[in-house]
Design a protein around this motif. Sequence first.
Motif, PDB file in Angstrom:
ATOM      1  N   GLY A   1       3.476  14.536  -3.191  1.00  0.00           N
ATOM      2  CA  GLY A   1       2.070  14.651  -2.345  1.00  0.00           C
ATOM      3  C   GLY A   1       2.270  14.050  -1.021  1.00  0.00           C
ATOM      4  N   LYS A   2       1.476  13.598  -0.282  1.00  0.00           N
ATOM      5  CA  LYS A   2       1.337  12.834   0.959  1.00  0.00           C
ATOM      6  C   LYS A   2       1.785  11.616   0.766  1.00  0.00           C
ATOM      7  CE  LYS A   2      -2.892  14.876   2.697  1.00  0.00           C
ATOM      8  NZ  LYS A   2      -4.203  14.275   2.559  1.00  0.00           N
ATOM      9  N   PHE A   3       2.832  11.201   1.746  1.00  0.00           N
ATOM     10  CA  PHE A   3       3.368   9.716   1.507  1.00  0.00           C
ATOM     11  C   PHE A   3       2.315   8.655   1.840  1.00  0.00           C
ATOM     12  CE2 PHE A   3       5.080   5.792   3.608  1.00  0.00           C
ATOM     13  CZ  PHE A   3       6.337   5.710   2.774  1.00  0.00           C
ATOM     14  N   SER A   4       1.474   8.901   2.491  1.00  0.00           N
ATOM     15  CA  SER A   4       0.156   8.039   2.648  1.00  0.00           C
ATOM     16  C   SER A   4      -0.591   8.094   1.230  1.00  0.00           C
ATOM     17  CB  SER A   4      -1.000   8.370   3.650  1.00  0.00           C
ATOM     18  OG  SER A   4      -1.541   9.619   3.129  1.00  0.00           O
ATOM     19  N   THR A   5      -0.518   8.931   0.387  1.00  0.00           N
ATOM     20  CA  THR A   5      -1.307   8.666  -0.981  1.00  0.00           C
ATOM     21  C   THR A   5      -0.465   7.573  -1.936  1.00  0.00           C
ATOM     22  OG1 THR A   5      -1.372  11.078  -1.048  1.00  0.00           O
ATOM     23  CG2 THR A   5      -1.930   9.940  -3.033  1.00  0.00           C
ATOM     24  N   TRP A   6       1.029   7.662  -1.699  1.00  0.00           N
ATOM     25  CA  TRP A   6       1.751   6.735  -2.385  1.00  0.00           C
ATOM     26  C   TRP A   6       1.522   5.336  -2.008  1.00  0.00           C
ATOM     27  CZ3 TRP A   6       6.604   4.454  -0.851  1.00  0.00           C
ATOM     28  CH2 TRP A   6       7.408   3.839  -2.097  1.00  0.00           C
ATOM     29  N   LEU A   7       1.605   5.383  -0.538  1.00  0.00           N
ATOM     30  CA  LEU A   7       1.398   4.009   0.063  1.00  0.00           C
ATOM     31  C   LEU A   7       0.198   3.371  -0.364  1.00  0.00           C
ATOM     32  CD1 LEU A   7       3.532   2.564   2.109  1.00  0.00           C
ATOM     33  CD2 LEU A   7       1.966   3.646   4.102  1.00  0.00           C
ATOM     34  N   ILE A   8      -0.807   4.137  -0.107  1.00  0.00           N
ATOM     35  CA  ILE A   8      -2.410   3.488  -0.552  1.00  0.00           C
ATOM     36  C   ILE A   8      -2.310   3.228  -1.834  1.00  0.00           C
ATOM     37  CG2 ILE A   8      -4.882   4.409  -0.630  1.00  0.00           C
ATOM     38  CD1 ILE A   8      -4.616   5.689   1.885  1.00  0.00           C
ATOM     39  N   ALA A   9      -1.628   3.990  -2.804  1.00  0.00           N
ATOM     40  CA  ALA A   9      -1.739   3.513  -4.329  1.00  0.00           C
ATOM     41  C   ALA A   9      -0.750   2.046  -4.371  1.00  0.00           C
ATOM     42  CB  ALA A   9      -0.936   4.671  -4.935  1.00  0.00           C
ATOM     43  N   ILE A  10      -0.002   1.981  -3.678  1.00  0.00           N
ATOM     44  CA  ILE A  10       0.753   0.561  -3.797  1.00  0.00           C
ATOM     45  C   ILE A  10      -0.372  -0.570  -3.011  1.00  0.00           C
ATOM     46  CG2 ILE A  10       2.522  -0.859  -2.869  1.00  0.00           C
ATOM     47  CD1 ILE A  10       4.326   1.740  -2.680  1.00  0.00           C
ATOM     48  N   GLY A  11      -1.061  -0.198  -2.085  1.00  0.00           N
ATOM     49  CA  GLY A  11      -1.952  -1.158  -1.521  1.00  0.00           C
ATOM     50  C   GLY A  11      -2.895  -1.334  -2.284  1.00  0.00           C
ATOM     51  N   LYS A  12      -3.390  -0.271  -2.983  1.00  0.00           N
ATOM     52  CA  LYS A  12      -4.725  -0.681  -4.075  1.00  0.00           C
ATOM     53  C   LYS A  12      -4.277  -1.457  -5.051  1.00  0.00           C
ATOM     54  CE  LYS A  12      -8.501   0.406  -6.042  1.00  0.00           C
ATOM     55  NZ  LYS A  12      -8.799   1.088  -7.271  1.00  0.00           N
ATOM     56  N   ASN A  13      -3.035  -1.359  -5.718  1.00  0.00           N
ATOM     57  CA  ASN A  13      -2.676  -2.120  -6.772  1.00  0.00           C
ATOM     58  C   ASN A  13      -2.369  -3.357  -6.297  1.00  0.00           C
ATOM     59  OD1 ASN A  13      -2.281   0.025  -8.526  1.00  0.00           O
ATOM     60  ND2 ASN A  13      -0.230   0.336  -8.238  1.00  0.00           N
ATOM     61  N   ILE A  14      -1.869  -3.817  -5.083  1.00  0.00           N
ATOM     62  CA  ILE A  14      -1.859  -5.117  -4.630  1.00  0.00           C
ATOM     63  C   ILE A  14      -3.283  -5.788  -4.471  1.00  0.00           C
ATOM     64  CG2 ILE A  14      -0.961  -6.395  -2.612  1.00  0.00           C
ATOM     65  CD1 ILE A  14       1.216  -4.393  -2.400  1.00  0.00           C
ATOM     66  N   TYR A  15      -4.116  -5.023  -3.995  1.00  0.00           N
ATOM     67  CA  TYR A  15      -5.415  -5.623  -3.842  1.00  0.00           C
ATOM     68  C   TYR A  15      -6.060  -5.989  -5.145  1.00  0.00           C
ATOM     69  CZ  TYR A  15     -10.228  -5.628  -2.727  1.00  0.00           C
ATOM     70  OH  TYR A  15     -11.764  -6.094  -2.403  1.00  0.00           O
TER      71      TYR A  15
ATOM     72  N   ASP B   1      -2.839  -9.129   5.555  1.00  0.00           N
ATOM     73  CA  ASP B   1      -2.057  -9.690   4.472  1.00  0.00           C
ATOM     74  C   ASP B   1      -1.466  -8.533   3.455  1.00  0.00           C
ATOM     75  OD1 ASP B   1      -2.147 -12.147   5.873  1.00  0.00           O
ATOM     76  OD2 ASP B   1      -3.517 -13.092   4.398  1.00  0.00           O
ATOM     77  N   LEU B   2      -2.527  -7.952   2.893  1.00  0.00           N
ATOM     78  CA  LEU B   2      -2.277  -7.011   2.050  1.00  0.00           C
ATOM     79  C   LEU B   2      -1.336  -5.653   2.763  1.00  0.00           C
ATOM     80  CD1 LEU B   2      -5.703  -6.916   0.145  1.00  0.00           C
ATOM     81  CD2 LEU B   2      -3.483  -7.723  -0.652  1.00  0.00           C
ATOM     82  N   THR B   3      -1.909  -5.572   4.065  1.00  0.00           N
ATOM     83  CA  THR B   3      -0.915  -4.290   4.431  1.00  0.00           C
ATOM     84  C   THR B   3       0.512  -4.819   4.483  1.00  0.00           C
ATOM     85  OG1 THR B   3      -2.820  -3.839   5.944  1.00  0.00           O
ATOM     86  CG2 THR B   3      -0.933  -3.141   6.541  1.00  0.00           C
ATOM     87  N   GLN B   4       0.565  -5.982   4.807  1.00  0.00           N
ATOM     88  CA  GLN B   4       1.971  -6.403   5.140  1.00  0.00           C
ATOM     89  C   GLN B   4       2.642  -6.531   3.788  1.00  0.00           C
ATOM     90  OE1 GLN B   4       3.270  -7.023   7.920  1.00  0.00           O
ATOM     91  NE2 GLN B   4       5.040  -8.005   7.652  1.00  0.00           N
ATOM     92  N   ASP B   5       2.122  -6.900   2.769  1.00  0.00           N
ATOM     93  CA  ASP B   5       2.722  -7.000   1.336  1.00  0.00           C
ATOM     94  C   ASP B   5       3.075  -5.401   0.871  1.00  0.00           C
ATOM     95  OD1 ASP B   5       2.447  -9.441   1.261  1.00  0.00           O
ATOM     96  OD2 ASP B   5       0.737  -9.617  -0.032  1.00  0.00           O
ATOM     97  N   THR B   6       2.084  -4.678   1.283  1.00  0.00           N
ATOM     98  CA  THR B   6       2.177  -3.198   1.001  1.00  0.00           C
ATOM     99  C   THR B   6       3.563  -2.548   1.581  1.00  0.00           C
ATOM    100  OG1 THR B   6      -0.177  -2.942   0.904  1.00  0.00           O
ATOM    101  CG2 THR B   6       1.084  -0.965   0.760  1.00  0.00           C
ATOM    102  N   LEU B   7       3.825  -2.979   2.778  1.00  0.00           N
ATOM    103  CA  LEU B   7       4.843  -2.431   3.700  1.00  0.00           C
ATOM    104  C   LEU B   7       6.119  -2.783   2.972  1.00  0.00           C
ATOM    105  CD1 LEU B   7       3.684  -2.923   7.306  1.00  0.00           C
ATOM    106  CD2 LEU B   7       3.903  -0.819   6.035  1.00  0.00           C
TER     107      LEU B   7
END
Lengths: 179, 141
Positions: free
Chosen positions: A65-79, A45-51
Amino acid sequence: MEEHILVAMAQKGDRAALERLLQQNYAILKGYMIKMTLKEDLADDLTQDTLLKAMLNIQKYKPTGKFSTWLIAIGKNIYVDKLRKDKRIVPQENPTLNNVDLDSNLEEKVINKIEFEKIKQHLRLLSEEKRSVFILKHYYGYSYKEIAEIEKCPIGTVRSRLHNAINQLQQMLEGRAVK
Amino acid sequence: MNPQCKTYQSQLIDILYDESELTASIQEHLDHCPECDLYWSKLIDTKKQLDQPPLDVEIAYSKIRQATAQGEAIINKRKNRKELGLFVAIAISIFAFIGWLFTQGYQKEIILFQLTSTFVLPIIVPFIAKHRYQKGCDLND
């Protein structure tokens, strides 16, 4: 195609480029979510919300920086938001072997799963902050600087969280009581 | 524990994760300090124990497509809302301007303009269009 080209295309509204970018980083994001939440369905669910959030905010992304850094930062905030809203989220108590795909690599997958279940038991005992820093460093090899960007904290804090996590995990693996 | 050992042990974690290099001075300390040497071996062992093959995450193409489609729908909705807001703002400004002109004593001119734009313009437009079309044909000839 290189990441920065895909990012530029995605920011111009190229949906296919964005999808490709998300596909390239999906495994890292989902893996991080599984290790953070220790629950596969919640990670899903969290991955879907992050996307979705990444899609909505792609224009705001600055490719420093890396795109994944930004993506994980979004995911972390959502979590973190989810944790605040729903305090019932607690890591699973009993290791499960659900959701193992039945295919030719079944044996290998089961072994990996068992290995992960063992590690999960230790990760569960770490605080959210320490767990996140440890996962990002140990499993994904991010630098202190990148982790600091994701965690939105100083590099010194990242370093001390990692040091504490390692010492705590070391004690757990040795079967000593954690301070 | 020796305070010097504490500093070295703290550096060893950075070295373990490639954030720092194993310098000659640290190596020398490890060679002469059994406590730090044991700590270093334990660290390597801990790292090994926590290592795990990458999780077998399958890329959910359909979910990615779903997320981008959902995002696009939300962006379009926001865009429509923005355009509607702009339209409302412009309409209110025009009405306010007309209202202000009305209070300034331009009632007659406003009504005249209204009548012209309502009845005369629709009649004139086909003539203008026909004129422009003919002009275009003449230029082509």
